[in-house]
Scaffold this motif. Sequence first.
Motif, PDB file in Angstrom:
ATOM      1  N   GLN A 191       0.809  -1.225   0.000  1.00 54.77           N
ATOM      2  CA  GLN A 191       0.000   0.000   0.000  1.00 54.77           C
ATOM      3  C   GLN A 191       0.844   1.277   0.000  1.00 54.77           C
ATOM      4  O   GLN A 191       0.295   2.370   0.058  1.00 54.77           O
ATOM      5  CB  GLN A 191      -0.902   0.011   1.247  1.00 54.77           C
ATOM      6  CG  GLN A 191      -1.864  -1.148   1.348  1.00 54.77           C
ATOM      7  CD  GLN A 191      -2.954  -1.096   0.303  1.00 54.77           C
ATOM      8  OE1 GLN A 191      -3.301  -0.027  -0.205  1.00 54.77           O
ATOM      9  NE2 GLN A 191      -3.517  -2.240  -0.039  1.00 54.77           N
ATOM     10  N   LYS A 231      -2.374   5.515  -2.521  1.00 48.84           N
ATOM     11  CA  LYS A 231      -3.709   6.018  -2.854  1.00 48.84           C
ATOM     12  C   LYS A 231      -4.028   7.239  -1.996  1.00 48.84           C
ATOM     13  O   LYS A 231      -3.469   7.421  -0.916  1.00 48.84           O
ATOM     14  CB  LYS A 231      -4.766   4.937  -2.641  1.00 48.84           C
ATOM     15  CG  LYS A 231      -4.697   3.823  -3.678  1.00 48.84           C
ATOM     16  CD  LYS A 231      -5.923   2.933  -3.617  1.00 48.84           C
ATOM     17  CE  LYS A 231      -5.917   1.926  -4.762  1.00 48.84           C
ATOM     18  NZ  LYS A 231      -7.138   1.075  -4.745  1.00 48.84           N
ATOM     19  N   TRP A 285      -7.401   9.696  -0.511  1.00 45.10           N
ATOM     20  CA  TRP A 285      -8.815   9.656  -0.201  1.00 45.10           C
ATOM     21  C   TRP A 285      -9.259  11.065   0.185  1.00 45.10           C
ATOM     22  O   TRP A 285      -8.448  11.925   0.506  1.00 45.10           O
ATOM     23  CB  TRP A 285      -9.094   8.670   0.930  1.00 45.10           C
ATOM     24  CG  TRP A 285      -8.008   8.616   1.963  1.00 45.10           C
ATOM     25  CD1 TRP A 285      -6.941   7.750   2.015  1.00 45.10           C
ATOM     26  CD2 TRP A 285      -7.831   9.504   3.077  1.00 45.10           C
ATOM     27  NE1 TRP A 285      -6.121   8.043   3.088  1.00 45.10           N
ATOM     28  CE2 TRP A 285      -6.654   9.108   3.763  1.00 45.10           C
ATOM     29  CE3 TRP A 285      -8.551  10.586   3.574  1.00 45.10           C
ATOM     30  CZ2 TRP A 285      -6.188   9.766   4.900  1.00 45.10           C
ATOM     31  CZ3 TRP A 285      -8.093  11.251   4.713  1.00 45.10           C
ATOM     32  CH2 TRP A 285      -6.933  10.829   5.369  1.00 45.10           C
ATOM     33  N   THR A 302     -15.635  11.956   2.335  1.00 45.00           N
ATOM     34  CA  THR A 302     -16.193  10.627   2.037  1.00 45.00           C
ATOM     35  C   THR A 302     -15.296   9.506   2.560  1.00 45.00           C
ATOM     36  O   THR A 302     -15.474   8.349   2.199  1.00 45.00           O
ATOM     37  CB  THR A 302     -16.382  10.461   0.521  1.00 45.00           C
ATOM     38  OG1 THR A 302     -15.109  10.647  -0.138  1.00 45.00           O
ATOM     39  CG2 THR A 302     -17.382  11.470  -0.019  1.00 45.00           C
ATOM     40  N   ASN A 317     -13.280   6.718   4.839  1.00 47.29           N
ATOM     41  CA  ASN A 317     -13.435   5.717   5.899  1.00 47.29           C
ATOM     42  C   ASN A 317     -12.098   4.978   5.934  1.00 47.29           C
ATOM     43  O   ASN A 317     -11.994   3.815   5.561  1.00 47.29           O
ATOM     44  CB  ASN A 317     -14.587   4.765   5.608  1.00 47.29           C
ATOM     45  CG  ASN A 317     -14.803   3.774   6.735  1.00 47.29           C
ATOM     46  OD1 ASN A 317     -14.279   3.946   7.844  1.00 47.29           O
ATOM     47  ND2 ASN A 317     -15.563   2.726   6.474  1.00 47.29           N
ATOM     48  N   ASP A 318     -11.053   5.689   6.370  1.00 46.00           N
ATOM     49  CA  ASP A 318      -9.682   5.224   6.246  1.00 46.00           C
ATOM     50  C   ASP A 318      -9.000   5.236   7.614  1.00 46.00           C
ATOM     51  O   ASP A 318      -9.287   6.093   8.456  1.00 46.00           O
ATOM     52  CB  ASP A 318      -8.918   6.111   5.256  1.00 46.00           C
ATOM     53  CG  ASP A 318      -9.471   6.001   3.849  1.00 46.00           C
ATOM     54  OD1 ASP A 318      -8.870   5.283   3.030  1.00 46.00           O
ATOM     55  OD2 ASP A 318     -10.518   6.623   3.570  1.00 46.00           O
ATOM     56  N   SER A 360     -10.265   3.001   2.010  1.00 43.79           N
ATOM     57  CA  SER A 360     -11.674   3.018   1.629  1.00 43.79           C
ATOM     58  C   SER A 360     -11.871   2.767   0.142  1.00 43.79           C
ATOM     59  O   SER A 360     -10.954   2.947  -0.665  1.00 43.79           O
ATOM     60  CB  SER A 360     -12.302   4.359   2.009  1.00 43.79           C
ATOM     61  OG  SER A 360     -11.662   5.410   1.321  1.00 43.79           O
ATOM     62  N   GLU A 361     -13.070   2.403  -0.217  1.00 44.64           N
ATOM     63  CA  GLU A 361     -13.406   2.148  -1.618  1.00 44.64           C
ATOM     64  C   GLU A 361     -13.337   3.425  -2.449  1.00 44.64           C
ATOM     65  O   GLU A 361     -13.175   3.371  -3.666  1.00 44.64           O
ATOM     66  CB  GLU A 361     -14.809   1.544  -1.716  1.00 44.64           C
ATOM     67  CG  GLU A 361     -14.921   0.140  -1.133  1.00 44.64           C
ATOM     68  CD  GLU A 361     -16.316  -0.427  -1.270  1.00 44.64           C
ATOM     69  OE1 GLU A 361     -17.201   0.303  -1.785  1.00 44.64           O
ATOM     70  OE2 GLU A 361     -16.521  -1.586  -0.875  1.00 44.64           O
ATOM     71  N   ASN A 362     -13.473   4.573  -1.784  1.00 46.49           N
ATOM     72  CA  ASN A 362     -13.452   5.850  -2.506  1.00 46.49           C
ATOM     73  C   ASN A 362     -12.043   6.344  -2.817  1.00 46.49           C
ATOM     74  O   ASN A 362     -11.882   7.359  -3.490  1.00 46.49           O
ATOM     75  CB  ASN A 362     -14.171   6.924  -1.674  1.00 46.49           C
ATOM     76  CG  ASN A 362     -15.657   6.632  -1.531  1.00 46.49           C
ATOM     77  OD1 ASN A 362     -16.286   6.187  -2.477  1.00 46.49           O
ATOM     78  ND2 ASN A 362     -16.203   6.884  -0.351  1.00 46.49           N
TER      79      ASN A 362
END
Length: 363
Positions: free
Chosen positions: A49, A108, A110, A114, A116-117, A346-348
């Motif tokens: 990551q 990544k 975020w 939005t 959720n990390d 998070s998915e976002n």
Amino acid sequence: MNNKIVTLVSCVLISLLTLNSCKDKHKKTLEKKTEKTIYASDVIPFFDQWKLILGDGSNAGIPINFEHKDYFFTKNDGENNWVVFKTPNGGNTHGTSNNTRTELAQTKKWYPKTANDKLTATLKVMNVSSTGDARVAASYSVVVGQIHSADGHENEPLKIFYKKFPGYTKGSVFWHYEINTAGDDNSGRWDFSSGVWGHDFSVIGETEKKYPEEPKDGIALGEEFSYKIEVKNGIMKLEFSSKNHQTKTFTKNLIESEYATKEAIPEQTQKLFFPIGQDGVERKEAYTGEGCFFKLGAYNQTNGKSPEVNRNWCSGAETHNGDLKKQYADGNYAEVWFKTGSILVSENAVSNEGYFSKNDKVK
């Protein structure tokens, strides 16, 4: 006849000893060849990551099965394997920073609104700089965890510090919120510091070598502590824990500023930053709309720049003109060991490649 027998026996014994010696050497050679290198990615399984910035300013990429003898490797303390991040006071830096770092940066990004990390870590600081100007707030400190913006001014809504003055047993852990400055001019940006154990950033020496009182509830070098960072729906939650210390929690809104007017600027900031011209206000929406990402490692806050340039961030510490061996020999470096870590993405979240392509090119 007896002499011949003695000679024969001696030859046999010598041959056996030589054979056994050869076997032992062969065995040791095989053991050396088969001895497995323990990489950081073997100790904490989350390195897919991150990209790794080294203490020479280079980007080592995703550090799976990777080590660097000067900056990034593993050690065993007799009980556990640890991931070691080490970086000098002076050398090549990454991006526009004045400071060296051996630090992971998330691949990544975020968006706080939005998000959720989450990031968690357990660590111990093994060394901070042995030199610096005690009047400079950043002297003798290292940042061990961050949230960084990849966009706009690329400011930092979170920096987690460890700082210890020379000769003291205990140091301080504190965290910073840096404003996301309103307008195009970022020169007025400033940090607000909150103490966790010991002092905050604003406690400095009266003179270059006269230190403030040692913190009674501080953290020693080599003493473990943990942090947990969670950002969800625009709110950052922090938790700090350590054996024999009170667990501390904090909450900060990242999408609605409390520093959008001059009147709201805290006294701590007026004392530290106003004298050097850093007196800006924050965007009302703070970090809304900006991609943010985690960092983890050793971001050395002590550097060799003159305190006359900036009395908060320029430490005037020894760098031996960037000579790594000399700095490591006399304690002019930061070293942080991590035992565990975890990251929730998070998915976002989206690619953070733009941050790296921009900052890897800065010399």
